[in-house]
Scaffold this motif. Sequence first.
Motif, PDB file in Angstrom:
ATOM      1  N   ARG A 146     -10.627  -1.470  10.802  1.00  0.00           N
ATOM      2  CA  ARG A 146      -9.893  -1.572   9.542  1.00  0.00           C
ATOM      3  C   ARG A 146     -10.638  -2.374   8.480  1.00  0.00           C
ATOM      4  O   ARG A 146     -10.035  -2.838   7.526  1.00  0.00           O
ATOM      5  N   PHE A 147     -11.941  -2.554   8.662  1.00  0.00           N
ATOM      6  CA  PHE A 147     -12.720  -3.310   7.681  1.00  0.00           C
ATOM      7  C   PHE A 147     -13.410  -2.344   6.741  1.00  0.00           C
ATOM      8  O   PHE A 147     -14.010  -1.365   7.185  1.00  0.00           O
ATOM      9  N   PRO A 148     -13.353  -2.574   5.425  1.00  0.00           N
ATOM     10  CA  PRO A 148     -12.714  -3.714   4.745  1.00  0.00           C
ATOM     11  C   PRO A 148     -11.352  -3.405   4.157  1.00  0.00           C
ATOM     12  O   PRO A 148     -10.741  -4.264   3.549  1.00  0.00           O
ATOM     13  N   GLU A 149     -10.861  -2.166   4.336  1.00  0.00           N
ATOM     14  CA  GLU A 149      -9.658  -1.758   3.609  1.00  0.00           C
ATOM     15  C   GLU A 149      -8.425  -2.583   3.941  1.00  0.00           C
ATOM     16  O   GLU A 149      -7.551  -2.784   3.091  1.00  0.00           O
ATOM     17  N   ALA A 150      -8.328  -3.112   5.177  1.00  0.00           N
ATOM     18  CA  ALA A 150      -7.133  -3.872   5.567  1.00  0.00           C
ATOM     19  C   ALA A 150      -7.223  -5.350   5.218  1.00  0.00           C
ATOM     20  O   ALA A 150      -6.264  -6.093   5.437  1.00  0.00           O
ATOM     21  N   MET A 151      -8.359  -5.773   4.676  1.00  0.00           N
ATOM     22  CA  MET A 151      -8.515  -7.202   4.380  1.00  0.00           C
ATOM     23  C   MET A 151      -7.602  -7.636   3.230  1.00  0.00           C
ATOM     24  O   MET A 151      -7.020  -8.714   3.253  1.00  0.00           O
ATOM     25  N   GLY A 152      -7.467  -6.779   2.218  1.00  0.00           N
ATOM     26  CA  GLY A 152      -6.516  -7.045   1.141  1.00  0.00           C
ATOM     27  C   GLY A 152      -6.634  -8.442   0.560  1.00  0.00           C
ATOM     28  O   GLY A 152      -7.655  -8.836   0.022  1.00  0.00           O
ATOM     29  N   THR A 153      -5.572  -9.202   0.704  1.00  0.00           N
ATOM     30  CA  THR A 153      -5.512 -10.555   0.143  1.00  0.00           C
ATOM     31  C   THR A 153      -5.874 -11.628   1.172  1.00  0.00           C
ATOM     32  O   THR A 153      -5.496 -12.792   1.007  1.00  0.00           O
ATOM     33  N   VAL A 154      -6.609 -11.237   2.211  1.00  0.00           N
ATOM     34  CA  VAL A 154      -6.931 -12.180   3.279  1.00  0.00           C
ATOM     35  C   VAL A 154      -7.743 -13.358   2.753  1.00  0.00           C
ATOM     36  O   VAL A 154      -7.501 -14.513   3.129  1.00  0.00           O
ATOM     37  N   VAL A 155      -8.699 -13.092   1.872  1.00  0.00           N
ATOM     38  CA  VAL A 155      -9.548 -14.175   1.351  1.00  0.00           C
ATOM     39  C   VAL A 155      -8.689 -15.226   0.655  1.00  0.00           C
ATOM     40  O   VAL A 155      -8.836 -16.433   0.893  1.00  0.00           O
ATOM     41  N   ALA A 156      -7.779 -14.771  -0.199  1.00  0.00           N
ATOM     42  CA  ALA A 156      -6.895 -15.715  -0.889  1.00  0.00           C
ATOM     43  C   ALA A 156      -5.984 -16.436   0.092  1.00  0.00           C
ATOM     44  O   ALA A 156      -5.730 -17.641  -0.036  1.00  0.00           O
ATOM     45  N   ALA A 157      -5.483 -15.710   1.097  1.00  0.00           N
ATOM     46  CA  ALA A 157      -4.569 -16.310   2.065  1.00  0.00           C
ATOM     47  C   ALA A 157      -5.262 -17.333   2.948  1.00  0.00           C
ATOM     48  O   ALA A 157      -4.599 -18.209   3.523  1.00  0.00           O
ATOM     49  N   MET A 213       1.709 -23.824   3.557  1.00  0.00           N
ATOM     50  CA  MET A 213       2.306 -22.642   4.171  1.00  0.00           C
ATOM     51  C   MET A 213       2.949 -21.746   3.118  1.00  0.00           C
ATOM     52  O   MET A 213       2.924 -20.515   3.229  1.00  0.00           O
ATOM     53  N   ARG A 214       3.498 -22.354   2.062  1.00  0.00           N
ATOM     54  CA  ARG A 214       4.227 -21.566   1.055  1.00  0.00           C
ATOM     55  C   ARG A 214       3.324 -20.582   0.331  1.00  0.00           C
ATOM     56  O   ARG A 214       3.760 -19.477  -0.030  1.00  0.00           O
ATOM     57  N   VAL A 215       2.055 -20.949   0.099  1.00  0.00           N
ATOM     58  CA  VAL A 215       1.164 -20.032  -0.605  1.00  0.00           C
ATOM     59  C   VAL A 215       0.720 -18.874   0.283  1.00  0.00           C
ATOM     60  O   VAL A 215       0.246 -17.846  -0.225  1.00  0.00           O
ATOM     61  N   VAL A 216       0.857 -19.015   1.598  1.00  0.00           N
ATOM     62  CA  VAL A 216       0.479 -17.948   2.516  1.00  0.00           C
ATOM     63  C   VAL A 216       1.522 -16.836   2.516  1.00  0.00           C
ATOM     64  O   VAL A 216       1.178 -15.646   2.564  1.00  0.00           O
ATOM     65  N   LEU A 217       2.797 -17.212   2.446  1.00  0.00           N
ATOM     66  CA  LEU A 217       3.878 -16.254   2.673  1.00  0.00           C
ATOM     67  C   LEU A 217       3.842 -15.047   1.737  1.00  0.00           C
ATOM     68  O   LEU A 217       3.910 -13.906   2.212  1.00  0.00           O
ATOM     69  N   PRO A 218       3.760 -15.218   0.410  1.00  0.00           N
ATOM     70  CA  PRO A 218       3.743 -14.028  -0.442  1.00  0.00           C
ATOM     71  C   PRO A 218       2.458 -13.209  -0.321  1.00  0.00           C
ATOM     72  O   PRO A 218       2.484 -11.993  -0.512  1.00  0.00           O
ATOM     73  N   LEU A 219       1.341 -13.853   0.011  1.00  0.00           N
ATOM     74  CA  LEU A 219       0.081 -13.134   0.138  1.00  0.00           C
ATOM     75  C   LEU A 219       0.061 -12.273   1.393  1.00  0.00           C
ATOM     76  O   LEU A 219      -0.404 -11.131   1.370  1.00  0.00           O
ATOM     77  N   ALA A 220       0.562 -12.826   2.496  1.00  0.00           N
ATOM     78  CA  ALA A 220       0.575 -12.098   3.758  1.00  0.00           C
ATOM     79  C   ALA A 220       1.825 -11.250   3.924  1.00  0.00           C
ATOM     80  O   ALA A 220       1.866 -10.360   4.782  1.00  0.00           O
ATOM     81  N   GLY A 221       2.857 -11.527   3.093  1.00  0.00           N
ATOM     82  CA  GLY A 221       4.093 -10.762   3.203  1.00  0.00           C
ATOM     83  C   GLY A 221       4.859 -11.059   4.478  1.00  0.00           C
ATOM     84  O   GLY A 221       5.528 -10.188   5.035  1.00  0.00           O
ATOM     85  N   ILE A 222       4.764 -12.306   4.950  1.00  0.00           N
ATOM     86  CA  ILE A 222       5.431 -12.690   6.193  1.00  0.00           C
ATOM     87  C   ILE A 222       6.269 -13.934   5.969  1.00  0.00           C
ATOM     88  O   ILE A 222       6.109 -14.659   4.999  1.00  0.00           O
ATOM     89  N   GLY A 223       7.204 -14.156   6.901  1.00  0.00           N
ATOM     90  CA  GLY A 223       7.960 -15.387   6.916  1.00  0.00           C
ATOM     91  C   GLY A 223       7.240 -16.429   7.751  1.00  0.00           C
ATOM     92  O   GLY A 223       6.202 -16.143   8.365  1.00  0.00           O
ATOM     93  N   PRO A 224       7.777 -17.647   7.811  1.00  0.00           N
ATOM     94  CA  PRO A 224       7.129 -18.694   8.616  1.00  0.00           C
ATOM     95  C   PRO A 224       7.044 -18.358  10.096  1.00  0.00           C
ATOM     96  O   PRO A 224       6.249 -18.947  10.826  1.00  0.00           O
TER      97      PRO A 224
END
Length: 268
Positions: A146-157, A213-224
Motif C-alpha cells: 500500500r505504499f505510498p497511496e495509503a500513507m495519506g496524512t501519516v507524516v503529519a500524524a 493525542m488530540r492532534v492524531v485523532l482527526p488525522l488518523a480518523g480514529i478515537g483514543p
Amino acid sequence: MAYDTAAAPPGTGRRDNPSTATVVATELARHRRGFIPWYHLLAPVIITVPLFLGALGSSEAQAGQTFEVFRNVTLEFWGVLVPMTAGLAAALSVRADQDAWRLLLSYGVPRGRYFVGKVAALGVLGFVSSTVLLVMLSLGAVLSGRFPEAMGTVVAAVYLPWLVGLSMTALAVLVATVWGMGPSIGVGVAGLLCGALVSDKDFWFAVPFAWPMRVVLPLAGIGPNGVPLPEDSPVTDPSAIPLALVLAAALTVALLVIGRMHMSRKEI
C-alpha cells in the motif's frame, strides 16, 4: 616589560558565554550513550513490529486493510507514548546532571541556557524517534503493498504529536529540575492517561497532557481506542490541530521562561 594581568585568558569569553546551539550540541553529545538514546531509537521499533504482526492476523486483513489497521493502532499508541517519553527522558536526563550542575553552575555561563539546552536536546531526540516511527510505518505500507497511496496524512500524524509534545518536554524538565525524578515521571503518566481518556472530550484544550493525542485523532480518523470514527464525529474536526499548536507553543514559551528564571536562582 609590563604585562596586563587583568587580561582574560584566550577563549574565556567563549567559555563563559557559549551560544544556545553549543549548549544543545553538548547535551546531545552527552546523550550519545546510555538508556535515553537507545530508548528513542528502539521504542518505535518495539511497538510497531508486534502491532504489524497483529494486524496481519486481524479480520480486516482479509479485506485488504492490513496497513490501515496497523497504522491506526500504531498512531494510537504513539499519541499516548509521546508525553510518557517526555516525562521519562526528562527525569533520567536531569537526574544524571545533578552532579555536573554543581560544577557548571559555578561558571559565569548564563544558567538559563542549561535549561533551554536540555529541553531542545530532548526535543531533537524526540524528532529522531518520530522519524524512526515514520520509517517503520513506511515499511509496513511496503509490506502490505500500500505504499505510498495509503500513507495519506501519516507524516503529519507522526510529527505533529512530537511538535505539540515539546510543551510536555519543557514541563517535564521543569518538574524534574524543581521537584525531582518521581514527579517528572508522573507528568508522563498523566500524559498517557489523559491521552487515552480526555483527548476526545469537549474540554481537551484545557488539559495540556491530552494535546499530543488530540492532534492524531482527526488525522488518523480514529478515537483514543483506535476504532475508526464516523465521518460526522466532532473529533474529526481538523480545527483542533491549529488550536493545539498555538496552545502548545504558548505553553512551551512560558515554561522556558519559568525554567530559565528557576535556573538563574538555583543554588549550587
